[in-house]
Design a protein around this motif. Structure first.
Motif, PDB file in Angstrom:
ATOM      1  N   THR A  14       0.813  -1.222   0.000  1.00 31.62           N
ATOM      2  CA  THR A  14       0.000   0.000   0.000  1.00 31.62           C
ATOM      3  C   THR A  14       0.842   1.266   0.000  1.00 31.62           C
ATOM      4  O   THR A  14       0.315   2.350   0.149  1.00 31.62           O
ATOM      5  N   GLY A  15       2.151   1.127  -0.161  1.00 32.40           N
ATOM      6  CA  GLY A  15       3.027   2.291  -0.162  1.00 32.40           C
ATOM      7  C   GLY A  15       3.139   2.929  -1.531  1.00 32.40           C
ATOM      8  O   GLY A  15       2.354   2.664  -2.438  1.00 32.40           O
ATOM      9  N   LYS A  16       4.152   3.748  -1.694  1.00 31.81           N
ATOM     10  CA  LYS A  16       4.356   4.476  -2.947  1.00 31.81           C
ATOM     11  C   LYS A  16       5.476   3.825  -3.761  1.00 31.81           C
ATOM     12  O   LYS A  16       6.377   3.193  -3.224  1.00 31.81           O
ATOM     13  N   TYR A  17       5.405   3.993  -5.054  1.00 35.04           N
ATOM     14  CA  TYR A  17       6.423   3.517  -5.983  1.00 35.04           C
ATOM     15  C   TYR A  17       6.439   4.453  -7.176  1.00 35.04           C
ATOM     16  O   TYR A  17       5.559   5.297  -7.326  1.00 35.04           O
ATOM     17  N   MET A  18       7.436   4.322  -8.032  1.00 34.30           N
ATOM     18  CA  MET A  18       7.559   5.172  -9.210  1.00 34.30           C
ATOM     19  C   MET A  18       7.219   4.346 -10.440  1.00 34.30           C
ATOM     20  O   MET A  18       7.668   3.211 -10.555  1.00 34.30           O
ATOM     21  N   PHE A  19       6.418   4.916 -11.328  1.00 36.60           N
ATOM     22  CA  PHE A  19       6.051   4.161 -12.514  1.00 36.60           C
ATOM     23  C   PHE A  19       5.892   5.059 -13.729  1.00 36.60           C
ATOM     24  O   PHE A  19       5.769   6.274 -13.614  1.00 36.60           O
ATOM     25  N   VAL A  20       5.895   4.412 -14.889  1.00 33.88           N
ATOM     26  CA  VAL A  20       5.683   5.100 -16.154  1.00 33.88           C
ATOM     27  C   VAL A  20       4.331   4.656 -16.685  1.00 33.88           C
ATOM     28  O   VAL A  20       4.068   3.459 -16.828  1.00 33.88           O
ATOM     29  N   GLU A  21       3.477   5.610 -16.964  1.00 33.68           N
ATOM     30  CA  GLU A  21       2.149   5.350 -17.526  1.00 33.68           C
ATOM     31  C   GLU A  21       2.243   5.462 -19.040  1.00 33.68           C
ATOM     32  O   GLU A  21       2.729   6.460 -19.564  1.00 33.68           O
ATOM     33  N   THR A  22       1.776   4.426 -19.746  1.00 30.89           N
ATOM     34  CA  THR A  22       1.923   4.419 -21.206  1.00 30.89           C
ATOM     35  C   THR A  22       0.593   4.494 -21.947  1.00 30.89           C
ATOM     36  O   THR A  22       0.515   4.151 -23.125  1.00 30.89           O
ATOM     37  N   SER A  23      -0.457   4.941 -21.252  1.00 35.76           N
ATOM     38  CA  SER A  23      -1.735   5.146 -21.950  1.00 35.76           C
ATOM     39  C   SER A  23      -1.616   6.359 -22.872  1.00 35.76           C
ATOM     40  O   SER A  23      -0.698   7.167 -22.756  1.00 35.76           O
ATOM     41  N   THR A  24      -2.581   6.524 -23.764  1.00 33.84           N
ATOM     42  CA  THR A  24      -2.618   7.657 -24.683  1.00 33.84           C
ATOM     43  C   THR A  24      -2.506   8.953 -23.891  1.00 33.84           C
ATOM     44  O   THR A  24      -3.130   9.080 -22.850  1.00 33.84           O
ATOM     45  N   PRO A  25      -1.663   9.861 -24.278  1.00 36.92           N
ATOM     46  CA  PRO A  25      -1.054  10.051 -25.593  1.00 36.92           C
ATOM     47  C   PRO A  25       0.336   9.448 -25.734  1.00 36.92           C
ATOM     48  O   PRO A  25       1.040   9.778 -26.687  1.00 36.92           O
ATOM     49  N   SER A  26       0.754   8.587 -24.819  1.00 34.41           N
ATOM     50  CA  SER A  26       2.065   7.962 -24.941  1.00 34.41           C
ATOM     51  C   SER A  26       2.140   7.149 -26.236  1.00 34.41           C
ATOM     52  O   SER A  26       1.147   6.593 -26.688  1.00 34.41           O
ATOM     53  N   ALA A  27       3.346   7.069 -26.807  1.00 38.98           N
ATOM     54  CA  ALA A  27       3.529   6.343 -28.068  1.00 38.98           C
ATOM     55  C   ALA A  27       4.866   5.619 -28.061  1.00 38.98           C
ATOM     56  O   ALA A  27       5.759   5.939 -27.270  1.00 38.98           O
TER      57      ALA A  27
END
Length: 169
Positions: A14-27
């Motif tokens: 339930t803690g925090k982490y770092m992530f990359v979101e690749t939904s639109t508009p990502s390409a």
């Protein structure tokens, strides 16, 4: 679905982490950077970086670790493509030696997006550590299951000779 730190048998912390979101508009080809401030590696004998990562998705991109050597960024490590087979599969740990680096430097994670929104990736619990010194491994004994020390390969076929080794590190 959760961070590494508090995860038990699955990625449900339930803690925090770092992530990359690749939904639109990502390409495809989009790149995200997570860069450290200036780090002083002085006083370390075997510096390394440890981190946990989760890369689940059928169109997963790549995660790179780079260091600044004072003139340019050099690639230290690559994690290519999907690494977990499900969203709840456990996070994986990676330890990368910072060989050849000393004094002041910077480290950065480079996330290269995959071909669709099924390429989100995450890191957690990033730590700079000083690894203990290890000796190179060495074989100290060879153990075989027959009376001969050496058998030509042409004579081994079909006989099932097995060898084992005792290794120290």
């Amino acid at each position: 679905s959760g961070d590494h730190t508090n995860a038990t048998s699955t990625a449900n912390g339930t803690g925090k982490y770092m992530f990359v979101e690749t939904s639109t508009p990502s390409a495809l080809g989009d790149t995200a950077y997570l860069q450290s401030g200036c780090l002083n590696l002085g006083g370390t004998t075997n510096p390394a970086i440890s981190f946990w990562y989760h890369m689940y998705g059928e169109t997963m991109g790549n995660l790179y670790l780079e260091a600044y050597d004072g003139a340019s960024w050099i690639r230290l490590d690559s994690i290519v493509g999907e690494q977990q087979l499900g969203e709840t599969e456990l996070w994986k740990n990676r330890v990368v030696k910072l060989c050849g680096l000393s004094g002041f430097t910077q480290i950065r994670f480079v996330a290269a997006a995959g071909t669709s929104f099924y390429s989100d990736m995450a890191i957690d619990d990033v730590a700079f550590i000083d690894l203990p010194e290890y000796n190179d491994e060495a074989i100290i004994a060879v153990i075989d299951n027959h009376e001969y020390i050496s058998v030509p390969v042409s004579q081994v076929n079909g006989f099932g000779y097995e060898y084992a080794a005792v290794v120290i590190n």
